[in-house]
Design a protein around this motif. Sequence first.
Motif, PDB file in Angstrom:
ATOM      1  N   ILE A  19      37.471 -30.136 -42.255  1.00  9.84           N
ATOM      2  CA  ILE A  19      36.620 -29.251 -43.066  1.00  9.84           C
ATOM      3  C   ILE A  19      35.263 -29.898 -43.286  1.00  9.84           C
ATOM      4  N   ALA A  22      33.236 -29.591 -40.191  1.00  9.00           N
ATOM      5  CA  ALA A  22      32.762 -28.215 -39.994  1.00  9.00           C
ATOM      6  C   ALA A  22      31.569 -27.915 -40.905  1.00  9.00           C
ATOM      7  N   LYS A 181      42.244 -23.023 -37.716  1.00 11.99           N
ATOM      8  CA  LYS A 181      40.994 -22.817 -36.978  1.00 11.99           C
ATOM      9  C   LYS A 181      40.148 -21.743 -37.661  1.00 11.99           C
ATOM     10  N   LEU A 184      38.483 -23.277 -40.706  1.00 15.68           N
ATOM     11  CA  LEU A 184      37.329 -24.095 -40.311  1.00 15.68           C
ATOM     12  C   LEU A 184      36.143 -23.218 -39.911  1.00 15.68           C
ATOM     13  N   GLU A 188      32.366 -23.294 -41.511  1.00 17.85           N
ATOM     14  CA  GLU A 188      31.172 -23.512 -40.697  1.00 17.85           C
ATOM     15  C   GLU A 188      30.207 -22.333 -40.819  1.00 17.85           C
TER      16      GLU A 188
END
Length: 194
Positions: A19, A22, A181, A184, A188
């Motif tokens: 994390i 990201a 995923k 994350l 991002e």
Amino acid sequence: MNHLIVYAHPHEGSFNHAILDAAVRGLKESGHEVHVRDLYKLGFNPVLSAEDTAQMREGNVPADIKTEQEYLKNADVITFIYPIWWTGLPAILKGYVDRTFSYGFAYQYNAEGGIDKLFSGKKGILINTYGTPGDVYESIGMNASLKQTSDGGIFEFCGIEVIEHFLFGGVTTVASDADRKNMLAQVEEKYKSL
């Protein structure tokens, strides 16, 4: 913008570290200045001592606290990334708040009996992971409690406007690789959009 990320997880290979990566990636891709304070790597002392408080009352802020307060003072956005342990902050992060969000620096009482929120104008993001499935924490009111204590009791109390609080449940129990995923990607994208 100047972004400060205060990170609290002891394991380099943790999902929390993914994390962190990201968030940093999203910020750097958008051209922001990023400072990461990894409390475990720093060996940050979380214990607020009688000596600390005595020195601060005399106007002599201990060097390690002063260093962190400079990062906090210069930040436009402050992010805390940490796992939920026993329904709260890891001890090292709680101690960071105890020692650095001090009276006269982060907040103070005014002559009218109100609170001067000395971090007014700053924005905040919190990112938490926990093992309990997210729907369980949501159904028992734990997510709301976590937001009340962290968002309201720490950030907003000092004037930081919380613009996002990610609560990622079931990370180590029920979340799939695809779920992680997606988490994350959410992080991002949030930082790219700032």
